[in-house]
Design a protein around this motif. Structure first.
Motif, mmCIF file in Angstrom:
data_model
loop_
_atom_site.group_PDB
_atom_site.id
_atom_site.type_symbol
_atom_site.label_atom_id
_atom_site.label_comp_id
_atom_site.label_asym_id
_atom_site.label_seq_id
_atom_site.Cartn_x
_atom_site.Cartn_y
_atom_site.Cartn_z
ATOM 1 N N THR A 1 6.878 -15.225 4.665
ATOM 2 C CA THR A 1 7.734 -15.739 3.604
ATOM 3 C C THR A 1 8.891 -14.789 3.316
ATOM 4 N N HIS A 2 9.909 -15.341 2.684
ATOM 5 C CA HIS A 2 11.036 -14.497 2.269
ATOM 6 C C HIS A 2 10.567 -13.418 1.295
ATOM 7 N N GLN A 3 9.593 -13.739 0.453
ATOM 8 C CA GLN A 3 9.077 -12.768 -0.514
ATOM 9 C C GLN A 3 8.483 -11.560 0.203
ATOM 10 N N GLN A 4 7.765 -11.788 1.294
ATOM 11 C CA GLN A 4 7.167 -10.686 2.042
ATOM 12 C C GLN A 4 8.239 -9.831 2.706
ATOM 13 N N VAL A 5 9.278 -10.480 3.205
ATOM 14 C CA VAL A 5 10.383 -9.734 3.813
ATOM 15 C C VAL A 5 11.081 -8.877 2.762
ATOM 16 N N ILE A 6 11.284 -9.447 1.575
ATOM 17 C CA ILE A 6 11.915 -8.701 0.479
ATOM 18 C C ILE A 6 11.079 -7.473 0.128
ATOM 19 N N THR A 7 9.763 -7.635 0.093
ATOM 20 C CA THR A 7 8.877 -6.516 -0.231
ATOM 21 C C THR A 7 9.046 -5.383 0.772
ATOM 22 N N LEU A 8 9.092 -5.722 2.055
ATOM 23 C CA LEU A 8 9.266 -4.703 3.091
ATOM 24 C C LEU A 8 10.629 -4.031 2.975
ATOM 25 N N LEU A 9 11.670 -4.811 2.723
ATOM 26 C CA LEU A 9 13.014 -4.239 2.586
ATOM 27 C C LEU A 9 13.110 -3.324 1.373
ATOM 28 N N VAL A 10 12.444 -3.725 0.276
ATOM 29 C CA VAL A 10 12.437 -2.873 -0.917
ATOM 30 C C VAL A 10 11.743 -1.545 -0.615
ATOM 31 N N GLY B 1 4.960 -0.507 -10.565
ATOM 32 C CA GLY B 1 5.518 -1.756 -11.068
ATOM 33 C C GLY B 1 6.148 -2.582 -9.959
ATOM 34 N N LEU B 2 6.850 -1.920 -9.047
ATOM 35 C CA LEU B 2 7.436 -2.624 -7.904
ATOM 36 C C LEU B 2 6.351 -3.290 -7.061
ATOM 37 N N TYR C 1 0.836 -1.205 0.000
ATOM 38 C CA TYR C 1 0.000 0.000 0.000
ATOM 39 C C TYR C 1 0.870 1.254 0.000
ATOM 40 N N SER C 2 1.987 1.204 0.718
ATOM 41 C CA SER C 2 2.875 2.366 0.788
ATOM 42 C C SER C 2 3.461 2.701 -0.577
ATOM 43 N N MET C 3 3.865 1.672 -1.339
ATOM 44 C CA MET C 3 4.412 1.922 -2.675
ATOM 45 C C MET C 3 3.362 2.545 -3.584
ATOM 46 N N GLY D 1 2.945 -4.354 -15.139
ATOM 47 C CA GLY D 1 4.316 -4.794 -14.907
ATOM 48 C C GLY D 1 4.381 -6.244 -14.473
ATOM 49 N N LEU D 2 3.424 -6.665 -13.650
ATOM 50 C CA LEU D 2 3.379 -8.051 -13.187
ATOM 51 C C LEU D 2 3.110 -9.006 -14.346
ATOM 52 N N PHE D 3 2.146 -8.670 -15.194
ATOM 53 C CA PHE D 3 1.842 -9.506 -16.350
ATOM 54 C C PHE D 3 3.061 -9.608 -17.268
ATOM 55 N N ALA D 4 3.723 -8.480 -17.498
ATOM 56 C CA ALA D 4 4.892 -8.487 -18.384
ATOM 57 C C ALA D 4 6.006 -9.344 -17.802
#
Length: 298
Positions: free
Chosen positions: A140-149, A202-203, A19-21, A47-50
């Motif tokens: 998940t690692h994916q969720q952690v990556i999202t927060l770090l990004v 896109g992020l 939501y922040s992004m 961006g996700l589809f691409a």
């Protein structure tokens, strides 16, 4: 009960990072063009589809697929600014709003057409597995990556807006005529702003896509819907505070999750109802926004 509240806080922060992004992109565009950009989340879905097509169908390396998805989102943002916003620059805000809504609907229509209105399997995760289970909630690692990004993006934007280019952007946003007189191209600033906003969208798309099965309109009204939440976060930021947009997104995520622990628990749409009541209270008590000072310019 403590574990339930803790779990809601953890999930809320992780969800709120998306939501922040979205909110950052909405605030950026509003500051530059005074436009409520309803196409912000469709930059992310595009961006996700691409990225999915590049990785899963064309067999590209994951990193190159993600970059391709981000490039597609930025291209869509730049095209929106050049073909829709610039020709309508002197039109009313309602006309501009409808223009961005039209872009979103057109993008969703193309996505349905290309995928026959059927969900496609989710984007692969950058890193598989669970990073931890705070309060019994798998993260998940994916969720952690999202927060770090998100944190990296927040720091990057803070540094950017203190650079000469960033200061020129702020000047053009605040005083367009005076900026033109000193040699700052307002049109280029507008293109840059829309490009950054689309990149942020896109992020949000490529990072949240691996968590859920997605289909057309994924970030707008699908499983990963974040448009309304992003606007709520932007409202908390007074539609002009960048740090406020980051904090607003996290707060909206937490409040949304806490909605399931209130008296509305068991009611269909309890989270949305609780979030609406929260936003209504904010608008009544502090309509200028929570995370913004009266004369804030950043």
């Amino acid at each position: 009960m403590i574990d339930e509240i803790g779990a809601a806080l953890v999930i809320g922060v992780l969800t709120g990072s998306v939501y922040s992004m979205v909110a950052l992109g909405i605030v950026l565009v509003y500051r530059a063009s005074r436009v409520f950009n309803f196409a912000q989340t469709e930059f992310g879905t595009t961006g996700l589809f691409a990225a999915f097509v590049a990785v899963e169908l064309w067999g590209w390396h994951y990193a190159f697929g993600v970059l391709f998805g981000l490039a597609a989102a930025v291209a869509m943002g730049l095209a929106t600014e050049r073909l829709i916003i610039r020709p309508l620059r002197d039109s009313s805000r309602v006309t501009l709003l409808v223009g961005t809504a039209g872009v979103a609907l057109a993008a969703i229509g193309i996505q349905f057409w290309q995928n026959n209105a059927q969900p496609i399997r989710q984007m692969p995760r950058m890193i598989e597995g669970v990073a931890g289970e705070p309060f019994g909630t798998p993260v998940t690692h994916q969720q952690v990556i999202t927060l770090l990004v998100l944190l990296a993006v927040a720091v990057g934007l803070a540094l950017f807006f203190r650079s000469p280019t960033g200061l020129a952007v702020q000047a053009a946003q605040q005083e367009a005529t005076a900026s033109e007189l000193v040699g700052i191209s307002v049109r280029r600033v507008s293109m840059l702003t829309w490009g950054i906003a689309a990149f942020l969208g896109g992020l949000a798309g490529v990072l949240s896509g691996p968590n859920l099965t997605f289909t057309a309109g994924f970030l707008t009204f699908g499983a990963g819907a974040a448009l309304l939440q992003g606007f709520m976060a932007a409202v908390l930021a007074g539609m002009r505070s960048m740090p406020g947009a980051v904090l607003g997104g996290l707060v909206v995520g937490v409040v949304e999750q806490l909605g399931s622990l209130t008296l509305f628990d068991g009611v269909d749409g309890s989270r949305a109802l609780f979030l609406f009541l929260f936003l209504l209270g904010v608008l009544l008590l502090r309509p200028q926004g929570v995370f913004v000072r009266e004369k804030a310019t950043v």
